[in-house]
Design an enzyme around this catalytic site. Structure first.
Site, short mmCIF file in Angstrom:
data_model
loop_
_atom_site.label_atom_id
_atom_site.label_comp_id
_atom_site.label_asym_id
_atom_site.label_seq_id
_atom_site.Cartn_x
_atom_site.Cartn_y
_atom_site.Cartn_z
N PRO A 169 -5.56 -9.03 8.83
CA PRO A 169 -6.33 -9.61 7.72
C PRO A 169 -5.52 -10.59 6.88
CG PRO A 169 -6.76 -7.26 7.87
CD PRO A 169 -5.63 -7.55 8.81
N ALA A 181 2.19 -2.75 11.34
CA ALA A 181 2.00 -4.11 11.84
C ALA A 181 0.57 -4.32 12.32
CB ALA A 181 2.98 -4.41 12.96
N HIS A 191 -1.81 1.93 15.37
CA HIS A 191 -0.57 2.15 14.63
C HIS A 191 0.65 1.89 15.52
CE1 HIS A 191 -3.60 4.54 12.51
NE2 HIS A 191 -2.87 4.38 11.42
N GLU A 217 0.84 -1.20 0.00
CA GLU A 217 0.00 0.00 0.00
C GLU A 217 0.88 1.26 0.00
OE1 GLU A 217 -3.24 -2.43 2.70
OE2 GLU A 217 -2.19 -0.70 3.54
N SER A 247 -5.68 -4.25 0.68
CA SER A 247 -6.11 -5.62 0.98
C SER A 247 -4.88 -6.41 1.42
CB SER A 247 -6.76 -6.28 -0.25
OG SER A 247 -6.99 -7.66 0.00
N GLU A 248 -4.64 -6.41 2.72
CA GLU A 248 -3.46 -7.11 3.22
C GLU A 248 -3.51 -8.60 2.89
OE1 GLU A 248 -3.92 -3.31 5.13
OE2 GLU A 248 -5.30 -5.01 5.03
N TYR A 263 -1.98 -3.61 10.83
CA TYR A 263 -2.83 -3.94 9.69
C TYR A 263 -2.59 -5.36 9.18
CZ TYR A 263 -3.19 1.19 9.26
OH TYR A 263 -3.38 2.54 9.49
N ILE A 264 -1.72 -6.10 9.84
CA ILE A 264 -1.31 -7.39 9.31
C ILE A 264 -2.34 -8.49 9.58
CG2 ILE A 264 -0.07 -8.39 11.30
CD1 ILE A 264 2.26 -8.96 9.32
#
Length: 374
Positions: free
Chosen positions: A124, A119, A164, A64, A94-95, A121-122
């Site tokens: 999914p 991290a 975050h 991203e 879209s992870e 967001y990891i």
């Protein structure tokens, strides 16, 4: 590969200047090429990607905002302009899709390095990492591998708030088939990322964002210069490899062993100085595989052990370290093993610096183990 597309804004800069550091280079490991220059961690990681992409056409980078923009922290800055749209590109938000695409690419001979923007967001992508990437070599009987690197900024220290700032490393150290790497300085960051890209199995590569732009004094977020202990900001411009699975002794001592990784290495060093204890500080560098031999030798020498990490204590990686030390060094221990960690709460944005293990908490733990845990 097809002819690469280039852009005309090659002079765009990221505003990050090298840290002022001493001029003595860190000892190289398997270095090729020439030249050494001061780099912060962002620049060192960027250099590793650039060197490997220049060397191997199968290496590519995406995520991203990781293409034209160069990543939210600029780790992938100018890679697209230099190596083209087919080698460095942006991905949808879209992870799961990012990691799934990387697994497919890796199984057919490419070496993708994907960036998960934070991290936090990891999650999914967790099923793809755990059920597919980590298992591919085994479920295919060695016919396929997943030579992918999943890079991600992790941890707090930039006032990023709850979503975050998390430290989810223990969720990945539990998964057989994954390697987990967390550097603490620019020199190791470049060498370890190079090793991760060349590895034939999936590597989770967490980058302490608190250290991105330079070192800090252990007490505050303010960067200081030069780097303490060793000049680990003097980075070779060519290719070199730091071995995955080997710890670094950052400070030698005889009274107590401190185990830490990422930004907590510098907190541990500051805590040892503050306590006035002859502590041996070990930077684990890689959590899986773990350099248990270096840990065991140190604890058997000192007879005491303090473990420092930023993540919450319950089920954190410090629990595994404590169990391993107890199993291997029980008859050498002169005090209970101590853990200095984050709180068992959701990340408290309003109390970020109270949440972090700090030098005073480390010093208190050191003094406790020095008196037998009383």
């Amino acid at each position: 590969m097809t002819e690469q597309t280039t852009f005309t804004d090659a002079d765009r800069t990221d505003g990050v200047e090298p840290d002022m550091v001493d001029q003595n280079a860190a000892p190289p490991s398997q270095t090729t090429g020439s030249g050494v220059q001061p780099m912060n961690m962002i620049q060192a990681l960027n250099s590793a990607l650039d060197v490997k992409m220049s060397e191997d056409a199968n290496v590519l980078s995406f995520g991203e905002d990781a293409g034209y923009f160069g990543g939210v922290f600029r780790v992938t800055d100018k890679l697209q302009q230099k190596h083209g749209l087919t080698r460095s590109f942006d991905a949808p938000i879209s992870e799961c899709g990012i990691v799934a695409a990387a697994i497919g690419m890796g199984s057919y001979g490419l070496r993708p390095v994907v960036e998960i923007q934070f991290a936090d967001y990891i999650y999914p992508a967790y099923d793809q990492i755990v059920s597919e990437a980590a298992k591919l070599r085994y479920r295919s009987g060695g016919q396929f591998t997943a030579p992918i690197v999943v890079r991600s900024p992790y941890g707090g220290g930039i006032f990023g708030g709850q979503t975050h700032s998390q430290s989810p490393e223990s969720l990945f150290t539990h998964i057989a088939g994954l390697k987990v790497v967390i550097p603490s300085n620019p020199y190791d960051a470049k060498g370890l990322l190079t090793a991760a890209i060349e590895d034939d199995d999936p590597v989770i590569f967490f980058e302490p964002k608190r250290l991105y732009n330079g070192p800090f004094d252990g007490w505050h977020e303010k960067p200081v210069s030069p780097w303490k202990t060793q000049d680990l900001a003097q980075v070779p411009t060519g290719k070199y490899v730091e071995p995955i699975g080997k710890a670094r002794v950052m400070r030698e001592g005889n009274d107590v062993t401190i185990l830490a990784y990422g930004s907590m290495v510098w907190v541990a060093l500051a805590g040892a100085e503050h306590a006035g204890v002859d502590a041996e500080v070990i930077d684990l560098r890689t959590l899986v595989p773990l350099d248990i031999e270096t840990i065991e030798a140190s604890v058997k020498k000192t007879g005491r052990c303090v473990i420092v990490h930023e993540a919450p204590k319950t089920s954190g990686f410090g629990g595994e370290l404590s169990a391993l030390v107890q199993e291997r060094c029980f008859y050498h221990l002169e005090a209970p093993i101590a853990r200095v960690t984050g709180w068992d709460t959701p990340y408290p944005h309003a109390f970020e610096w109270e949440y972090f293990p700090g030098p005073q908490r480390v010093a208190d733990a050191l003094k406790s183990v020095m008196t037998g845990g009383r």
